[in-house]
Design an enzyme around this catalytic site. Structure first.
Site, PDB file in Angstrom:
ATOM      1  N   ASP A   1     -19.941 -31.899 -73.430  1.00 55.62           N
ATOM      2  CA  ASP A   1     -21.094 -31.909 -72.538  1.00 55.62           C
ATOM      3  C   ASP A   1     -21.612 -30.497 -72.286  1.00 55.62           C
ATOM      4  OD1 ASP A   1     -21.207 -34.603 -72.230  1.00 55.62           O
ATOM      5  OD2 ASP A   1     -20.266 -34.671 -70.259  1.00 55.62           O
TER       6      ASP A   1
ATOM      7  N   LYS B   1     -26.241 -33.382 -71.675  1.00 57.72           N
ATOM      8  CA  LYS B   1     -27.550 -33.685 -71.105  1.00 57.72           C
ATOM      9  C   LYS B   1     -27.785 -32.765 -69.927  1.00 57.72           C
ATOM     10  CE  LYS B   1     -27.480 -38.615 -72.268  1.00 57.72           C
ATOM     11  NZ  LYS B   1     -26.242 -38.551 -73.049  1.00 57.72           N
TER      12      LYS B   1
ATOM     13  N   MET C   1     -25.790 -34.459 -58.518  1.00 55.78           N
ATOM     14  CA  MET C   1     -27.100 -34.256 -59.147  1.00 55.78           C
ATOM     15  C   MET C   1     -28.246 -34.598 -58.190  1.00 55.78           C
ATOM     16  SD  MET C   1     -26.033 -35.904 -62.849  1.00 55.78           S
ATOM     17  CE  MET C   1     -24.990 -37.187 -62.102  1.00 55.78           C
TER      18      MET C   1
END
Length: 271
Positions: free
Chosen positions: A45, A66, A179
């Protein structure tokens, strides 16, 4: 000499979904570190610390992470790459930030691998919320105050979200938002207006780059967060964790007491 586990009954390789932990290289599990040492190929990641990749110098390393608002690998493409890798290699590691089973889309990868007849194993990691609690030395639960914790993210794949979809209101005593940077003020406003467990004076602690040398802490209240006071503080380059709840008041009080003690000490020396 490096040895890798093999399966004589199955020519396909085995895929390991490994949790990299919250950020610090030495917080990966022993099992996870050993698998990196044995891996033929590692798909990692974007949030994985580059230093962690030093644990697998022998492996081919491919970034498939991502990042919000940035060019990234589509999930279906990642699934296909894992399946393809198992046709060529024996030990494949999919290295995910935090824990693979929390906001990591592990289910989609597991199902794709199983559908292709590929063996898969999940190796858990320390999720950011627990590392954050350890960093501020405050439990997310507290006897008589907090008996429940919710881990929440507003980030979703565009294929699963309807335009204008509202934020749901978790009913847990302590809330931890992953997030949530761009929605921080909106989260706070809605909690003040609609949540029975939260109010304008509810403690808020925001941690960036948890467990790393870049870690930063912002301490305030829901009212201040709703007013956008944290917006200028955020560092867009680092992941942020928003923790909300009365259980956090203890650590805020202790931090305030320590600050007052230092001020008193300075005044005494000056006098």
């Amino acid at each position: 000499m490096r040895t890798t586990p093999t399966n004589n009954n199955n020519p396909l390789g085995k895929v390991y979904l490994v949790g990299a932990g919250p950020g610090a290289v030495d917080l990966i599990t022993v099992r996870g570190a050993k698998l990196l040492e044995q891996a033929d190929i590692v798909f990692y990641d974007a949030l994985v610390d580059p230093e962690m990749l030093a644990l697998c110098p022998q492996a081919e390393k491919i970034e498939v992470g991502k990042r919000c608002g940035k060019l990234s690998s589509a999930q279906q493409f990642i699934n296909k790459r894992l399946v393809d890798a198992a046709q060529k290699h024996q030990v494949i590691v999919r290295l995910k930030g935090g824990d693979p089973m929390l906001f990591g889309r592990a289910d989609e990868e597991i199902q794709a691998l199983k559908a292709a007849g590929i063996e898969v194993q999940v190796v858990p990691g320390i999720t950011a919320a627990l590392a954050g609690a350890a960093s501020i030395q405050q439990s997310l639960t507290l006897r008589g105050v907090s008996r429940s914790v919710a881990f929440i993210t507003l980030a979703q794949g565009t294929e699963n979200v309807a335009p204008g979809q509202p934020i749901s209101n978790p009913s847990a005593d302590t809330l931890v938002y992953y997030m949530g940077r761009k929605d921080a003020a909106r989260i706070a406003q809605q909690l003040i207006e609609q949540s029975p467990n939260q109010h304008s004076n509810t403690p808020v602690q925001i941690l960036e780059a948890v467990s790393t040398a870049r870690e930063r802490l912002w301490i305030s209240t829901l009212q201040e967060l709703a007013a956008g006071k944290a917006d200028q503080w955020f560092d867009s380059a680092s992941p942020a964790l928003i923790m909300i709840g009365e259980a956090l008041r203890t650590s805020i009080t202790l931090a305030s007491d320590t600050a007052e003690e230092k001020i008193d000490e300075c005044l005494q020396k000056a006098g």
